[in-house]
Design a protein around this motif. Structure first.
Motif, PDB file in Angstrom:
ATOM      1  N   LEU A 122      42.984  52.389  56.279  1.00  0.00           N
ATOM      2  CA  LEU A 122      44.241  51.884  55.699  1.00  0.00           C
ATOM      3  C   LEU A 122      44.426  50.394  55.996  1.00  0.00           C
ATOM      4  O   LEU A 122      43.852  49.884  56.976  1.00  0.00           O
ATOM      5  CB  LEU A 122      45.425  52.676  56.261  1.00  0.00           C
ATOM      6  CG  LEU A 122      45.435  54.170  55.940  1.00  0.00           C
ATOM      7  CD1 LEU A 122      46.618  54.858  56.636  1.00  0.00           C
ATOM      8  CD2 LEU A 122      45.502  54.407  54.438  1.00  0.00           C
ATOM      9  N   CYS A 152      49.075  55.093  48.646  1.00  0.00           N
ATOM     10  CA  CYS A 152      49.053  53.800  49.355  1.00  0.00           C
ATOM     11  C   CYS A 152      48.627  52.729  48.351  1.00  0.00           C
ATOM     12  O   CYS A 152      47.430  52.473  48.179  1.00  0.00           O
ATOM     13  CB  CYS A 152      48.076  53.853  50.534  1.00  0.00           C
ATOM     14  SG  CYS A 152      47.794  52.241  51.315  1.00  0.00           S
ATOM     15  N   LEU A 155      45.885  49.924  49.139  1.00  0.00           N
ATOM     16  CA  LEU A 155      44.546  50.358  49.555  1.00  0.00           C
ATOM     17  C   LEU A 155      43.492  49.804  48.587  1.00  0.00           C
ATOM     18  O   LEU A 155      43.629  49.942  47.372  1.00  0.00           O
ATOM     19  CB  LEU A 155      44.504  51.895  49.564  1.00  0.00           C
ATOM     20  CG  LEU A 155      43.312  52.556  50.238  1.00  0.00           C
ATOM     21  CD1 LEU A 155      43.253  52.192  51.721  1.00  0.00           C
ATOM     22  CD2 LEU A 155      43.395  54.074  50.076  1.00  0.00           C
ATOM     23  N   ASN A 159      37.972  51.117  49.930  1.00  0.00           N
ATOM     24  CA  ASN A 159      38.448  52.056  50.947  1.00  0.00           C
ATOM     25  C   ASN A 159      39.044  53.320  50.325  1.00  0.00           C
ATOM     26  O   ASN A 159      39.031  54.376  50.937  1.00  0.00           O
ATOM     27  CB  ASN A 159      39.462  51.369  51.871  1.00  0.00           C
ATOM     28  CG  ASN A 159      38.756  50.504  52.883  1.00  0.00           C
ATOM     29  OD1 ASN A 159      37.536  50.350  52.825  1.00  0.00           O
ATOM     30  ND2 ASN A 159      39.490  49.940  53.819  1.00  0.00           N
ATOM     31  N   GLN A 160      39.569  53.175  49.108  1.00  0.00           N
ATOM     32  CA  GLN A 160      40.066  54.362  48.398  1.00  0.00           C
ATOM     33  C   GLN A 160      38.901  55.344  48.183  1.00  0.00           C
ATOM     34  O   GLN A 160      39.032  56.537  48.413  1.00  0.00           O
ATOM     35  CB  GLN A 160      40.643  53.932  47.054  1.00  0.00           C
ATOM     36  CG  GLN A 160      41.605  54.957  46.484  1.00  0.00           C
ATOM     37  CD  GLN A 160      42.216  54.472  45.193  1.00  0.00           C
ATOM     38  OE1 GLN A 160      41.528  54.437  44.195  1.00  0.00           O
ATOM     39  NE2 GLN A 160      43.481  54.098  45.219  1.00  0.00           N
TER      40      GLN A 160
END
Ligand code: SF4
Length: 174
Positions: A122, A152, A155, A159-160
Motif C-alpha cells: 500500500l 485504494c 494504489l 502494486n495492484q
C-alpha cells in the motif's frame, strides 16, 4: 429446488448514511442451512460457522454472507445489482444442494491472508480515500474481505497487480 422465493430488503449504511452504495438482505422463504457446507466447498468461504450455519465469501467485489434464512450483501450500486447477485446465489445454492451427493460438505474456512504483506504494497500515506483512517486499518479490512484492491485509489497499477496475485489463493482478489 431448495430455495424458491425470497424478499429483498435494500437499505443504506447506518455508519455512513450519505454513502452512494446500498446494502441488501434477501429474506429466504425456505431454510437453506443444510446446503451451507456444500456451498462452502463450491465457493470457498473465508469465514464459516456451524452453529448457526453461515458462510461468508467475497465475490463480484461484494462481501456476501449466506445464513439459513437470510443472505446479506454489502456495497451494491442499486436494487438491480442486488437482484442479479441474489439470483446468481440462488442458482449456486440450488445447484450445490442438487449435487450434494457428489460434493464433500465442509465447515472449514479458507486460510486468511496476513496483514503485513498487504500493508507493504500500500502507499502508506494514510490519505483516507478508502474510507479508513489508516493504511493499516485498510490492510486489516482486506484480510477480512471487507475491502478489496479496487478500494485504494492511489494504489499503483504494479502494486495492484501484486496485491491481486497475493490475494488470489485466498479467493479475495475480486
Ligand atoms: S486509500 Fe490507500 S493509501 Fe489511502 S489510506 Fe486507504 S489504503 Fe492507505
Amino acid at each position: 429446488m431448495l430455495l424458491e422465493t425470497y424478499r429483498l430488503e435494500i437499505f443504506n449504511s447506518k455508519c455512513n448514511p450519505g454513502a452512494m452504495a446500498v446494502h441488501c438482505f434477501a429474506h429466504l422463504d425456505q431454510d437453506v442451512s443444510e446446503a451451507i457446507p456444500y456451498l462452502n466447498t463450491v465457493l470457498g468461504g473465508f469465514n464459516v460457522t456451524r452453529e448457526p450455519p453461515s458462510v461468508t465469501f467475497r465475490s463480484q467485489g461484494k462481501l456476501i454472507t449466506v445464513h439459513g434464512d437470510k443472505i446479506a450483501i454489502n456495497a451494491l450500486k442499486d436494487e438491480t445489482e442486488a437482484r442479479k447477485i441474489v439470483e446468481w446465489l440462488k442458482r449456486e445454492i440450488n445447484e450445490a444442494w442438487d449435487k450434494r451427493g457428489e460434493i464433500e460438505p465442509s465447515y472449514e474456512s479458507l486460510p486468511r491472508p496476513q496483514v503485513m504483506p498487504i500493508l507493504k504494497l500500500l502507499p502508506k500515506t494514510n490519505c483516507r480515500q478508502c474510507g479508513e483512517p489508516t493504511c493499516m486499518v485498510f490492510a486489516v479490512s482486506v484480510t477480512e474481505g471487507v475491502k478489496g484492491v479496487e478500494d485504494c485509489p492511489p494504489l499503483t497499477e504494479e502494486n495492484q497487480k501484486k496485491l491481486k496475485e497475493y490475494l488470489t489463493p485466498f479467493k479475495l482478489d475480486f
